[in-house]
Write a protein that holds these residues in place. Structure first.
Motif, short mmCIF file in Angstrom:
data_model
loop_
_atom_site.label_atom_id
_atom_site.label_comp_id
_atom_site.label_asym_id
_atom_site.label_seq_id
_atom_site.Cartn_x
_atom_site.Cartn_y
_atom_site.Cartn_z
N HIS A 22 1.85 9.20 -2.71
CA HIS A 22 1.94 8.08 -2.58
C HIS A 22 0.66 7.19 -3.24
N ASP A 23 -0.43 7.69 -2.83
CA ASP A 23 -2.08 6.86 -3.50
C ASP A 23 -2.05 6.79 -4.33
N HIS A 83 0.58 -1.23 -0.35
CA HIS A 83 0.16 0.31 0.11
C HIS A 83 1.18 1.24 0.29
N ASP A 84 1.98 1.31 0.48
CA ASP A 84 2.91 1.78 0.60
C ASP A 84 3.98 2.34 -0.82
N HIS A 143 -6.19 4.73 1.52
CA HIS A 143 -5.81 4.95 2.87
C HIS A 143 -4.75 6.48 4.13
N SER A 144 -4.32 7.33 3.02
CA SER A 144 -4.21 8.60 3.49
C SER A 144 -5.54 9.52 3.70
N LYS A 196 5.82 5.37 -2.35
CA LYS A 196 6.41 6.42 -2.30
C LYS A 196 7.51 6.41 -2.82
#
Ligand SMILES: O[C@H]1[C@H](O)[C@@H](O)[C@H](O)[C@@H](O)[C@H]1O
Ligand SMILES: [Fe+2]
Ligand SMILES: [Fe+2]
Length: 308
Positions: free
Chosen positions: A217-218, A145-146, A242-243, A149
């Motif tokens: 990043h999302d 999920h990240d 998610h963010s 980045k």
């Protein structure tokens, strides 16, 4: 001679088939026991002290400075440019695991809750989901999920267009965003006749697919996963939103949602505790877990080498 041989052969086959059937039944039962529904209640965060996470008022200057810069520089104009840049080229070609390793040197300035490396955070999230017996696609979502980045190593102008919570651009800066509406006072869209009005460039119920979320990043990984994986819609929503804490946690922007977004909100909320509260779990052993996750990655990414 021939018929006997055939008979023997058949008996053997039947025996094997029976064995295989009972193996399959065992497997289904194991799956039933372990593969819990995405929405099934979880004990995972029961013993977590939630007051210890996301304390932005008490956060260090590194975090506060990060948000000041992010809130000043994420404008409509910048977001249009970033999307245009993104679609223009491929930045790198590597496997998902290589991407995780590359990310390892990044320490996220926006995060008050972890100083671990990103690969460790990704494995903590995935392992928490796995321990809870949640679907395999969700474990993989935790793992990747990240990964957006990675942007930091390509076209980013700093961390402000890579990490941190996201919000909508092109409509009013909401008070439920970290540090509130006033923290946007130096953004060129602040006070703008359209971009800072209630619905801005959007209309009620237009659906979040049509809303520009601050670039980072999302959004970046969402496009990559959508085009290059077979992950389900819920996984793509977990990645894209998610963010987006003002939305999934604080209830902002709900007037922009459509019915699909309402379903996806449930999925994002189910994912969030594993991302946030796994940050206080034990540090996972990368080498031990690698074989399990390499197989999982192959299941949902048909091409080993991803275009980033
Ligand atoms: O600091 C964190 C971090 O950058 C996360 O990756 C992001 O998803 C969160 O929303 C943010 O607050
Ligand atoms: Fe994130
Ligand atoms: Fe995360």
């Amino acid at each position: 001679m021939a018929p006997i041989a055939t008979e023997t052969f058949n008996t053997k086959r039947d025996g094997q088939a029976l064995e295989e059937t009972s193996d399959a039944i065992d497997e289904v039962n194991v799956l039933k026991a372990t593969n819990k529904d995405l929405y099934e209640a979880s004990e995972f965060d029961k013993n977590k002290d939630k007051t210890q996470f996301r304390q932005y008022e008490d956060a260090c200057d590194r975090v506060k400075n990060f948000y000041k810069e992010q809130h000043t520089k994420q404008t409509v104009a910048y977001n249009l440019k970033a999307r245009h840049e993104f679609h223009r080229k491929t930045r790198a070609e590597m496997t998902v695991w290589q991407a995780m390793e590359k990310l390892n040197t990044l320490i996220d300035e926006s995060d008050p809750d972890t100083s671990l490396s990103q690969i460790e955070h990704l494995l903590q999230s995935a392992e928490a989901i796995r321990r809870d017996g949640k679907p395999r696609w969700m474990q993989l979502t935790g793992l990747i999920h990240d990964l957006g980045k990675l942007l930091f190593f390509f076209d980013a102008r700093g961390q402000w267009d890579v990490v941190g919570d996201t919000f909508a651009v092109g409509c009013a800066f909401d008070d439920r965003i970290i540090y509130g509406r006033d923290s946007f006072c130096d953004n060129e869209d602040f006070g703008h006749e359209i971009y800072d009005s209630k619905f801005g460039i959007y209309s009620p119920g237009c659906g979040l697919d049509n809303v520009m979320l601050s670039w980072g990043h999302d959004e970046y990984l969402y496009h990559i996963a959508k085009e290059q994986s077979t992950l389900p819609a819920e996984a793509l929503a977990m990645i894209r939103y998610h963010s987006f804490y003002p939305w999934h946690n604080a209830g902002a922007y709900h007037e922009l949602m459509d019915d699909h977004d309402r379903d996806m909100l449930r999925a994002v909320k189910a994912f969030n505790p594993y991302d946030l509260y796994s940050k206080s779990d034990d540090i996972p052993s990368i080498e031990e877990l690698k074989p399990y996750y390499l197989e999982l990655i192959d299941e949902y990414f048909p091409n080993k080498v991803i275009k980033w």
